[in-house]
Scaffold this active site. Structure first.
Site, PDB file in Angstrom:
ATOM      1  N   SER A  28      59.992  41.275  38.908  1.00 33.06           N
ATOM      2  CA  SER A  28      58.835  40.815  37.856  1.00 33.06           C
ATOM      3  C   SER A  28      57.419  39.930  38.677  1.00 33.06           C
ATOM      4  O   SER A  28      57.648  39.871  40.267  1.00 33.06           O
ATOM      5  CB  SER A  28      58.993  40.612  35.980  1.00 33.06           C
ATOM      6  N   LYS A  63      47.213  47.393  36.600  1.00 36.01           N
ATOM      7  CA  LYS A  63      48.761  46.766  36.382  1.00 36.01           C
ATOM      8  C   LYS A  63      49.144  47.833  35.493  1.00 36.01           C
ATOM      9  O   LYS A  63      48.619  47.419  34.103  1.00 36.01           O
ATOM     10  CB  LYS A  63      49.059  45.743  35.890  1.00 36.01           C
ATOM     11  N   ARG A  84      63.622  50.530  35.809  1.00 36.40           N
ATOM     12  CA  ARG A  84      64.349  48.666  36.314  1.00 36.40           C
ATOM     13  C   ARG A  84      64.986  48.725  36.018  1.00 36.40           C
ATOM     14  O   ARG A  84      65.890  48.074  36.534  1.00 36.40           O
ATOM     15  CB  ARG A  84      62.721  48.730  36.117  1.00 36.40           C
TER      16      ARG A  84
END
Ligand code: I6G
Length: 236
Positions: A28, A63, A84
């Protein structure tokens, strides 16, 4: 239509998603919350660079608020999409990813690249989310709280025909394997991904914290008008 996402769907729904270990962990991002935080991040980066690299440029991206996914292309052909997950291991969502309209099943000019791994966000644009919820209300079905939940719910469908009916989009943000040697910067990598057929979101190269702040403020000002939700900006 011959190119309809529904034609990308295999015949049998899955009974479960297969777990896949990422070749490279999906980490992250670190956070900063104000101008001083951003300035000290840039100072820390600069301090760690050699003299030759000092005064590097910074690349900024939106983002996008979706779900991080890693895609693999072998000799230009899309072969795998993995979520992920916990960063080390994710779920194989290849069949659902194949139904995403702007996700190319073949990349232009990548036939010579044995393995290309691209990471990015799967998201649902605001307009598609509103349409999906309107339909759900008409059919007396449960609505989604926000576009991110709607994208997550869609990717988690074991039956790819459900994912195919959802307005999902993929935007690449990094090239993790298969980077051509001539490409030396993050912005050049994203421009190349755009050239070979992937969608990438807006990119701005800045020289210093003041320019970064100006770009940040200009994006925040038009945030409501963006076609998708963002939950910040990224500086690399
Ligand atoms: O460049 C990026 C843009 C957006 C990112 C990113 C992102 O999340 C929405 N997330 C990561 C983990 C990285 N780059 C490395």
């Amino acid at each position: 239509q011959p190119d309809s996402p529904i034609n990308q769907v295999g015949d049998v729904p899955l009974s479960a998603f297969t777990q896949v270990t990422h070749d490279v962990p999906m980490l992250s991002l670190g956070n900063v919350f104000d101008y001083d935080g951003m300035r000290s991040f840039m100072r820390r980066v600069n301090d760690r660079l050699s003299d030759a690299q000092r005064n590097t440029e910074y690349e900024m991206e939106l983002k996008l608020d979706g779900l991080a996914v890693s895609l693999k292309y072998e000799y230009g052909e899309f072969v795998q999409a993995v979520t992920r997950g916990n960063g080390q291991t994710g779920e194989d969502i290849t069949q659902n990813a194949k139904t995403i309209r702007n996700l190319p099943l073949w990349l232009n000019e990548a036939k010579d690249i044995e393995l290309l791994e691209v990471r990015g966000e799967v998201l649902m644009p605001k307009s598609g989310f509103e349409r999906l919820n309107r339909l759900a209300v008409e059919k007396n079905e449960k609505t989604f709280a926000n576009p991110r939940n709607a994208a997550a719910g869609s990717l988690r469908q074991l039956d790819p025909s459900v994912a195919a009916s959802r307005p999902l989009a993929f935007y690449a943000y990094s090239l993790n394997q298969g980077l051509p040697e001539r490409i030396e910067t993050q912005s050049a990598a994203l421009a190349w991904l755009g050239d070979i057929g992937l969608s990438v979101s807006a990119v701005r190269v800045v020289q210093n914290p003041r320019e970064a702040q100006e770009y940040y403020e200009s994006v925040i000002e038009k945030r409501e008008k963006l076609p998708f939700e963002i939950d910040g900006m990224v500086i690399k």
